[in-house]
Design an enzyme around this catalytic site. Structure first.
Site, short mmCIF file in Angstrom:
data_model
loop_
_atom_site.label_atom_id
_atom_site.label_comp_id
_atom_site.label_asym_id
_atom_site.label_seq_id
_atom_site.Cartn_x
_atom_site.Cartn_y
_atom_site.Cartn_z
N HIS A 1 -0.56 -0.24 -9.76
CA HIS A 1 -1.32 -1.23 -8.99
C HIS A 1 -1.75 -2.41 -9.87
CE1 HIS A 1 -3.43 -1.31 -4.87
NE2 HIS A 1 -3.35 -2.55 -5.33
N ARG B 1 0.87 -1.18 0.00
CA ARG B 1 0.00 0.00 0.00
C ARG B 1 0.90 1.22 0.00
NH1 ARG B 1 -3.30 -2.82 -1.65
NH2 ARG B 1 -5.35 -3.37 -0.80
N GLU C 1 -2.48 7.54 -4.96
CA GLU C 1 -2.79 6.85 -6.23
C GLU C 1 -4.24 6.98 -6.66
OE1 GLU C 1 -1.66 2.73 -5.13
OE2 GLU C 1 -3.76 2.18 -5.45
P1 NAI Z 1 -1.43 -11.46 4.75
O1 NAI Z 1 -2.49 -11.00 5.69
O2 NAI Z 1 -1.41 -12.89 4.32
O3 NAI Z 1 0.02 -11.12 5.37
C1 NAI Z 1 0.35 -9.89 5.95
C2 NAI Z 1 1.46 -10.18 6.94
O4 NAI Z 1 1.89 -8.92 7.46
C3 NAI Z 1 1.07 -11.07 8.11
O5 NAI Z 1 1.98 -12.12 8.28
C4 NAI Z 1 1.09 -10.10 9.30
O6 NAI Z 1 1.47 -10.73 10.52
C5 NAI Z 1 2.14 -9.11 8.84
N1 NAI Z 1 2.08 -7.85 9.56
C6 NAI Z 1 1.01 -7.21 10.08
N2 NAI Z 1 1.41 -6.07 10.69
C7 NAI Z 1 2.75 -6.01 10.56
C8 NAI Z 1 3.73 -5.10 10.99
N3 NAI Z 1 3.40 -4.02 11.74
N4 NAI Z 1 5.01 -5.33 10.67
C9 NAI Z 1 5.36 -6.44 9.96
N5 NAI Z 1 4.48 -7.35 9.53
C10 NAI Z 1 3.18 -7.14 9.84
O7 NAI Z 1 -1.52 -10.48 3.50
P2 NAI Z 1 -1.00 -10.75 2.01
O8 NAI Z 1 -2.05 -11.47 1.24
O9 NAI Z 1 0.37 -11.30 2.06
O10 NAI Z 1 -0.95 -9.25 1.45
C11 NAI Z 1 -0.06 -8.28 1.96
C12 NAI Z 1 -0.48 -6.91 1.44
O11 NAI Z 1 -0.29 -6.87 0.03
C13 NAI Z 1 -1.98 -6.59 1.63
O12 NAI Z 1 -2.22 -6.03 2.90
C14 NAI Z 1 -2.26 -5.61 0.52
O13 NAI Z 1 -2.08 -4.32 1.04
C15 NAI Z 1 -1.17 -5.89 -0.51
N6 NAI Z 1 -1.70 -6.37 -1.79
C16 NAI Z 1 -1.34 -5.69 -2.94
C17 NAI Z 1 -1.78 -6.12 -4.18
C18 NAI Z 1 -1.36 -5.42 -5.44
O14 NAI Z 1 -1.95 -5.69 -6.51
N7 NAI Z 1 -0.39 -4.53 -5.42
C19 NAI Z 1 -2.67 -7.27 -4.30
C20 NAI Z 1 -2.94 -7.96 -3.04
C21 NAI Z 1 -2.48 -7.50 -1.83
#
Ligand code: NAI
Length: 329
Positions: free
Chosen positions: A295, A234, A263
């Site tokens: 994105h 993000r 964005e």
């Molecule tokens: P997920 O929920 O599987 O993993 C997120 C991880 O971040 C978890 O392991 C969590 O413990 C960790 N986390 C939470 N707070 C934290 C902190 N303060 N410091 C370090 N780690 C922390 O999510 P996923 O599916 O891996 O997605 C991650 C991010 O990717 C989403 O939140 C979304 O913003 C972004 N995303 C972007 C896309 C794109 O097209 N550019 C598409 C899909 C997701």
């Protein structure tokens, strides 16, 4: 069931129509995003389907409630754009697509790393113009470099697997370290230590009050000179003004971003015939070592199929009063 779908493009319509034949939901596709100004369009619908840049704040939620909306179906994983306190207050359910294709995003992060590193985008243009020189195209071996992965959820795990294949030394930071990754030889370190040791840093944590602007002047100061920063999560994880200063001072050697703080007024639109007034994006575009995609990390055929299927399944569960397995609480 009538669904108002916001922020849609032709491709969204194609994928949703492909999978809607079973349920035959009445879907109206709106190109505009949902926000307090456009919320009037939700009148007469029971559900809205929204994406990453729709603004689901308290004002929008209150107006949707008055219009009879009972369900917000996010067709994305992140839900930082929804005021969760307000939905609770107005008894509106929220569902999402938690994992449509972590590999799609991880592979795009690799594309950003490798393009910035080996400058294939520049070679492509040069060679097409008959310029076969190698000047300034020098890259580095990714093998044996230290890559820091912040957030080892679904996408972070997928990225770590690819990086191990490249022969990188992978270090990670997460609030909840993964035993599976530790077994693969990935070392968890404190965030500042990750910033200090990494040649490449890739962000895969959600946007929260804690993670907002985690890349700022202070964290940049800790990093190696010439560090590569990749953000596919993000935009607000990075304080853009600080990273611009870091680029000017040569602290940041490469920046690859698929997401950007401001964005919502730019991404997903063709503005090639408009005057762009966003000074930060113009400045970022002026650096030879910055690569911006709008994105698109999620945007694969596999992910689009999964997004449409899961979203329609989420809406069906709501309609039939089933347990909402993908509810955001
Ligand atoms: P997920 O929920 O599987 O993993 C997120 C991880 O971040 C978890 O392991 C969590 O413990 C960790 N986390 C939470 N707070 C934290 C902190 N303060 N410091 C370090 N780690 C922390 O999510 P996923 O599916 O891996 O997605 C991650 C991010 O990717 C989403 O939140 C979304 O913003 C972004 N995303 C972007 C896309 C794109 O097209 N550019 C598409 C899909 C997701």
């Amino acid at each position: 069931m009538k669904i108002a779908m916001f922020s849609t493009k032709q491709y969204d319509q194609e994928y949703f129509e492909k999978f809607n034949s079973d349920e035959n939901f009445e879907i109206e596709f709106f190109e505009t995003r949902l926000d307090p100004h456009t919320v009037g369009l939700t009148k007469g619908f029971e559900a809205v389907c929204v994406f990453v840049n729709d603004k689901i704040d308290e004002k929008t939620i209150e107006a949707m409630h008055q219009n009879g909306i009972k369900l917000i179906a996010l067709r994305c994983a992140g839900f930082n754009n929804v005021d969760l306190e307000a939905v609770k207050k107005y008894d509106i359910k929220v569902v999402r697509v938690p994992a449509y294709s972590p590999e799609a995003v991880a592979e795009h992060a690799i594309a950003l790393i490798m393009t910035l590193n080996r400058k294939t985008h520049k070679s492509y243009n040069r060679v097409r113009e008959g310029n076969f020189s190698l000047n300034n195209l020098i890259g580095f071996n990714l093998s044996n470099k230290t890559v820091g992965v912040v957030g080892t959820g679904r996408i972070g795990v997928a990225l770590c697997g690819i990086l191990i294949g490249f022969g990188c030394k992978v270090i990670a930071y997460d609030l909840y370290p993964s035993d599976e990754l530790k077994r693969l030889g990935i070392e968890y370190v404190q965030l500042n230590e990750l910033f200090r040791q990494s040649e490449v840093i890739s962000l895969h944590c959600p946007l929260t009050t804690e993670t907002k602007h985690m890349i700022n002047k202070n964290s940049l100061d800790v990093m190696k000179d010439g560090v590569m920063i990749i953000n596919t999560s993000r935009g607000e994880l990075i304080k853009t003004s600080d990273v611009i200063q870091g680029l000017i001072e040569r602290k940041v050697g490469y920046l690859g971003i698929d997401v950007y703080e401001q964005e919502e007024d730019l991404f997903f639109k063709d503005l090639s015939e408009h005057i762009i007034e966003d000074e930060y994006i113009l400045r970022l575009n002026s650096f030879p070592n910055v690569l911006i995609t709008s994105h698109q990390a999620y945007f694969t055929n596999d992910a689009m199929n999964e997004i449409a299927l899961t979203t329609l399944e989420n809406i069906k569960d709501f309609k039939e009063g089933n347990m909402l397995s993908n509810e955001v609480k």
